[in-house]
Write a protein that holds these residues in place. Structure first.
Motif, PDB file in Angstrom:
ATOM      1  N   THR A 491       0.339  11.946  64.160  1.00  0.00           N
ATOM      2  CA  THR A 491       0.044  13.380  63.945  1.00  0.00           C
ATOM      3  C   THR A 491      -0.070  14.079  65.291  1.00  0.00           C
ATOM      4  O   THR A 491      -0.495  13.475  66.286  1.00  0.00           O
ATOM      5  CB  THR A 491      -1.281  13.561  63.189  1.00  0.00           C
ATOM      6  OG1 THR A 491      -2.337  13.020  63.988  1.00  0.00           O
ATOM      7  CG2 THR A 491      -1.263  12.848  61.839  1.00  0.00           C
ATOM      8  N   ALA A 492       0.295  15.356  65.299  1.00  0.00           N
ATOM      9  CA  ALA A 492       0.209  16.148  66.531  1.00  0.00           C
ATOM     10  C   ALA A 492      -1.250  16.235  66.972  1.00  0.00           C
ATOM     11  O   ALA A 492      -1.561  16.214  68.167  1.00  0.00           O
ATOM     12  CB  ALA A 492       0.783  17.542  66.276  1.00  0.00           C
ATOM     13  N   TYR A 493      -2.156  16.281  66.004  1.00  0.00           N
ATOM     14  CA  TYR A 493      -3.597  16.400  66.290  1.00  0.00           C
ATOM     15  C   TYR A 493      -4.062  15.196  67.122  1.00  0.00           C
ATOM     16  O   TYR A 493      -4.725  15.341  68.147  1.00  0.00           O
ATOM     17  CB  TYR A 493      -4.344  16.479  64.951  1.00  0.00           C
ATOM     18  CG  TYR A 493      -5.841  16.380  65.048  1.00  0.00           C
ATOM     19  CD1 TYR A 493      -6.598  17.422  65.590  1.00  0.00           C
ATOM     20  CD2 TYR A 493      -6.515  15.250  64.588  1.00  0.00           C
ATOM     21  CE1 TYR A 493      -7.979  17.328  65.673  1.00  0.00           C
ATOM     22  CE2 TYR A 493      -7.893  15.148  64.665  1.00  0.00           C
ATOM     23  CZ  TYR A 493      -8.626  16.196  65.217  1.00  0.00           C
ATOM     24  OH  TYR A 493      -9.989  16.103  65.304  1.00  0.00           O
ATOM     25  N   GLY A 544     -12.681  28.787  68.883  1.00  0.00           N
ATOM     26  CA  GLY A 544     -12.131  27.926  69.941  1.00  0.00           C
ATOM     27  C   GLY A 544     -11.630  26.575  69.480  1.00  0.00           C
ATOM     28  O   GLY A 544     -11.012  25.854  70.251  1.00  0.00           O
ATOM     29  N   SER A 545     -11.855  26.180  68.232  1.00  0.00           N
ATOM     30  CA  SER A 545     -11.425  24.825  67.846  1.00  0.00           C
ATOM     31  C   SER A 545     -10.012  24.815  67.279  1.00  0.00           C
ATOM     32  O   SER A 545      -9.473  23.759  67.032  1.00  0.00           O
ATOM     33  CB  SER A 545     -12.389  24.236  66.818  1.00  0.00           C
ATOM     34  OG  SER A 545     -12.275  24.975  65.620  1.00  0.00           O
ATOM     35  N   ASP A 546      -9.441  25.990  67.067  1.00  0.00           N
ATOM     36  CA  ASP A 546      -8.102  26.022  66.460  1.00  0.00           C
ATOM     37  C   ASP A 546      -7.018  26.423  67.455  1.00  0.00           C
ATOM     38  O   ASP A 546      -6.054  27.077  67.098  1.00  0.00           O
ATOM     39  CB  ASP A 546      -8.082  27.004  65.265  1.00  0.00           C
ATOM     40  CG  ASP A 546      -8.787  26.397  64.076  1.00  0.00           C
ATOM     41  OD1 ASP A 546      -8.865  25.162  64.049  1.00  0.00           O
ATOM     42  OD2 ASP A 546      -9.261  27.138  63.206  1.00  0.00           O
ATOM     43  N   ASP A 547      -7.208  26.037  68.709  1.00  0.00           N
ATOM     44  CA  ASP A 547      -6.174  26.347  69.706  1.00  0.00           C
ATOM     45  C   ASP A 547      -4.859  25.679  69.311  1.00  0.00           C
ATOM     46  O   ASP A 547      -4.866  24.623  68.695  1.00  0.00           O
ATOM     47  CB  ASP A 547      -6.571  25.799  71.094  1.00  0.00           C
ATOM     48  CG  ASP A 547      -7.747  26.591  71.647  1.00  0.00           C
ATOM     49  OD1 ASP A 547      -7.987  27.669  71.104  1.00  0.00           O
ATOM     50  OD2 ASP A 547      -8.409  26.108  72.584  1.00  0.00           O
ATOM     51  N   ALA A 548      -3.759  26.300  69.724  1.00  0.00           N
ATOM     52  CA  ALA A 548      -2.441  25.719  69.407  1.00  0.00           C
ATOM     53  C   ALA A 548      -2.316  24.366  70.110  1.00  0.00           C
ATOM     54  O   ALA A 548      -2.732  24.201  71.248  1.00  0.00           O
ATOM     55  CB  ALA A 548      -1.354  26.655  69.889  1.00  0.00           C
ATOM     56  N   VAL A 549      -1.725  23.411  69.387  1.00  0.00           N
ATOM     57  CA  VAL A 549      -1.529  22.076  69.950  1.00  0.00           C
ATOM     58  C   VAL A 549      -0.300  22.111  70.865  1.00  0.00           C
ATOM     59  O   VAL A 549       0.754  22.579  70.467  1.00  0.00           O
ATOM     60  CB  VAL A 549      -1.300  21.071  68.801  1.00  0.00           C
ATOM     61  CG1 VAL A 549      -0.884  19.724  69.345  1.00  0.00           C
ATOM     62  CG2 VAL A 549      -2.546  20.941  67.958  1.00  0.00           C
ATOM     63  N   ARG A 550      -0.450  21.631  72.108  1.00  0.00           N
ATOM     64  CA  ARG A 550       0.716  21.592  73.018  1.00  0.00           C
ATOM     65  C   ARG A 550       1.047  20.129  73.314  1.00  0.00           C
ATOM     66  O   ARG A 550       0.266  19.431  73.949  1.00  0.00           O
ATOM     67  CB  ARG A 550       0.393  22.312  74.335  1.00  0.00           C
ATOM     68  CG  ARG A 550       0.278  23.805  74.165  1.00  0.00           C
ATOM     69  CD  ARG A 550       0.205  24.494  75.521  1.00  0.00           C
ATOM     70  NE  ARG A 550      -0.135  25.889  75.345  1.00  0.00           N
ATOM     71  CZ  ARG A 550      -1.390  26.343  75.280  1.00  0.00           C
ATOM     72  NH1 ARG A 550      -2.390  25.491  75.360  1.00  0.00           N
ATOM     73  NH2 ARG A 550      -1.635  27.622  75.127  1.00  0.00           N
ATOM     74  N   ILE A 551       2.175  19.690  72.845  1.00  0.00           N
ATOM     75  CA  ILE A 551       2.558  18.279  73.007  1.00  0.00           C
ATOM     76  C   ILE A 551       3.667  18.175  74.048  1.00  0.00           C
ATOM     77  O   ILE A 551       4.676  18.878  73.946  1.00  0.00           O
ATOM     78  CB  ILE A 551       3.082  17.704  71.661  1.00  0.00           C
ATOM     79  CG1 ILE A 551       2.047  17.892  70.558  1.00  0.00           C
ATOM     80  CG2 ILE A 551       3.508  16.248  71.814  1.00  0.00           C
ATOM     81  CD1 ILE A 551       0.977  16.854  70.494  1.00  0.00           C
TER      82      ILE A 551
END
Length: 604
Positions: A491-493, A544-551
């Motif tokens: 998962t990206a998370y 602040g907990s839903d920042d975009a995920v940067r992979i």
């Protein structure tokens, strides 16, 4: 009709196959309206992708009523087994050298074999249209190389041609012409006609071909007498046995293909159909007075790897051939035509030790097999150690690195860590030319480290020298790896949270299994991580907990890079669609147990 047999030898990427293209086009092998494309001789997909010649090939052209058999040879010393036997068919060689780089280690390797066989050389200095090329200096360097290889007076008096294969001209001076006819005239003038002896038939099988209609086809040069269709012959094998056989069909080379013939006379190359149970090196002789030619000797392998069946949880998803019987049959079939390869059984019925000339040699075999639909697991490469006078000896290589001057310090530092010793350091324009002597073990994994440290600018080449005393331990990979603790879909998370721990080899939504290597750790030591964790969803939002995920995109390793990267307790799972690295023991607890038992054995 007169005949000339010529082999073309050169370092990788000096323009050998392009020169063959020009010869084929000049002699009108193709109709004017026929689309041929480039690199006509590199017919194998792998050869086209990598831009290297792996298998030697034959073509035949007619120029001024002389038949010229052209043999394109591999330039890489890993395919030395291919080169040595093919040169037996030639009477002269064209040595092709880049006008900037000059003679390289691989050139030296093949040229040495050609000179030992007393072949007449013609030197062609290619790419004289390139910037900062130095044709005169290169000519001197080639002369020096011939001298160092103990060439005879006649061989030292070689004719030289200059030109550009890409632009389609070669001449015996630096004056540009609009064709390669001066070189074609040179081949007829300087390459001697084939030497033939009086007496009954003799022909050595120097390479193999296979056709689904005709079966295995023996290729070689008739050195004495003549061979006819439907003739009964004696097949003389390396072990001394003689078998009675019949020639069903005969073919000679014409253009890029073959033409049926009823008789082939001494000096010409031909393909023989209908022989049973023959091997490379066998002699086809007259049935009444059979005489064998000397058996072809090939340099010994220097590296081994374990090939096993795929026993990962994803077994059988991609491949058609997955059993140990499939694997064994395919490896045995390969040894028939790949002379420098050896296969041995191990204690386990599912594993085989495969010995080859280097990582590229073994890597090409694995890559070919996966394209044919095989699934397998390969272990890490090990060099072959010999005991000489009771002391441990290992293979050494001559390593040549050309690198911009500002990076030369880093290169020297890297090679010295790997127990290499510097022999030569000189400037070539803006580049530094470095030569080292290094144990073959030190080369494993060196290329990727060197490219990282020189911003991709280093050009390295190496060739086997000899066995020398063991150099002691060589440091391997510095960093550990991150291992999948749970199987499932990444998962990206999870990957986002773990990115500061290492560089990933997988992207989000890829399937992984327990024990698979999914990233490189930033520190030494391995770490088991969970990359399949889903984000816990709640019905209220926290600031602040839903920042975009940067992979960061995953690191893509080629098969050879994987082979150089893995350690003793790791292996590579190779399937037609995927290449994955994994631990040999997938279960974490069992891995710890086996490590503890190995440590206690070492202490004991």
């Amino acid at each position: 009709m007169e005949i000339r047999n010529i082999a073309i030898i050169a370092h990788v990427d000096h323009g050998k196959t392009t020169l063959v293209d020009r010869i084929l086009q000049t002699t009108k092998v193709f109709r004017d309206n026929q689309e041929t494309g480039e690199l006509i001789m590199d017919s194998n997909d792998l050869e086209r992708e990598r831009g290297i010649t792996i298998f030697s090939k034959n073509a035949a052209v007619t120029y001024n009523d002389v038949k010229i058999n052209v043999i394109d040879t591999p330039g890489h010393s890993d395919f030395g087994g291919e080169v040595e036997r093919v040169l037996k068919m030639a009477d002269g060689v064209i040595l092709l050298v880049d006008a900037f780089e000059g003679p390289m280690p691989q050139t030296r390797f093949v040229l040495q074999k050609a000179l030992q066989l007393n072949l007449r050389p013609i030197v062609v200095i290619n790419k004289v249209d390139k910037e900062n090329c130095r044709p005169d200096e290169v000519h001197d360097a080639v002369f020096e190389l011939f001298f160092n290889l103990d060439a005879t007076e006649e061989q030292l008096d070689f004719p030289t041609y200059y030109g550009s294969g890409k632009n389609g001209w070669f001449n015996d001076s630096l004056t540009q012409t609009d064709n390669i006819l001066p070189l074609m005239d040179g081949i007829i003038k300087y390459v001697p006609p084939p030497k033939t002896n009086e007496g009954p038939l003799q022909m050595q099988i120097t390479s193999l071909d296979y056709s689904s209609f005709l079966g295995r086809i023996a290729i070689g040069k008739v050195t004495r007498g003549s061979i006819k269709e439907n003739q009964t012959i004696a097949l003389m094998q390396a072990d001394g046995s003689i078998k009675r056989n019949k020639v069903r069909e005969l073919y000679v080379f014409e253009g890029m293909g073959k033409r049926k013939a009823t008789e082939v006379i001494a000096g010409d190359l031909c393909a023989v159909v209908g022989l049973e149970d023959f091997n490379i090196g066998d002699t086809i002789a007259d049935i009444d007075t059979p005489e064998a030619l000397p058996v072809i000797s090939v340099d010994e392998p220097t590296m081994s790897m374990t090939f096993s069946i795929n026993n990962s949880p994803f077994f059988g998803k991609d491949g058609k051939f997955v059993t140990s019987r499939h694997l064994r049959d395919r490896l045995m079939k390969e040894t028939e035509k790949n002379l420098a390869l050896r296969v041995e059984d191990t204690d386990s019925a599912d594993s085989f030790n495969v010995f080859g000339r280097g990582i590229l040699h073994l890597g090409i075999l694995v890559e070919t097999m996966r394209r044919e639909g095989y699934e397998l697991t390969v272990g890490n490469p090990n060099v072959l150690v010999k005991m000489i006078d009771g002391k441990k000896h290992e293979p050494y290589e001559n390593l040549v690195v050309d690198v911009p001057a500002e990076f030369s310090g880093k290169v020297i530092d890297l090679v010295t860590q790997k127990k290499g010793e510097m022999l030569v350091m000189e400037s070539k324009g803006e580049m530094q030319h470095l030569e080292f002597e290094i144990p073959s073990r030190g080369l494993i994994g060196l290329r990727s480290q060197m490219l990282t440290n020189t911003a991709g600018e280093a050009v390295m080449a190496h060739r086997f020298i000899d066995y020398k005393p063991w150099k002691g331990p060589i440091p391997g990979r510095n960093n550990g790896v991150l291992i999948a603790k749970f199987g499932g879909v990444t998962t990206a998370y999870s990957i986002d949270k773990l990115q500061d721990r290492g560089a990933f080899f997988v992207d989000p939504t890829e399937e992984v299994y327990v024990g698979q290597i999914i990233a490189e750790h930033i520190k030494p030591g391995d770490l088991n991580v969970n990359a399949v964790e889903m984000k816990k969803l709640t019905n209220h939002r926290a600031s602040g907990s839903d920042d975009a995920v940067r992979i960061t995109p995953k690191l893509q390793f080629t098969l050879e890079e994987c082979m150089e990267y893995i350690q003793q307790d790791e292996c590579i799972e190779v399937t037609p669609k995927n290449i994955r690295m994994r631990k040999v023991v997938l279960n974490e607890e069992e891995r710890k147990k086996s490590t503890r038992s190995m440590q206690s054995e070492a202490v004991g």
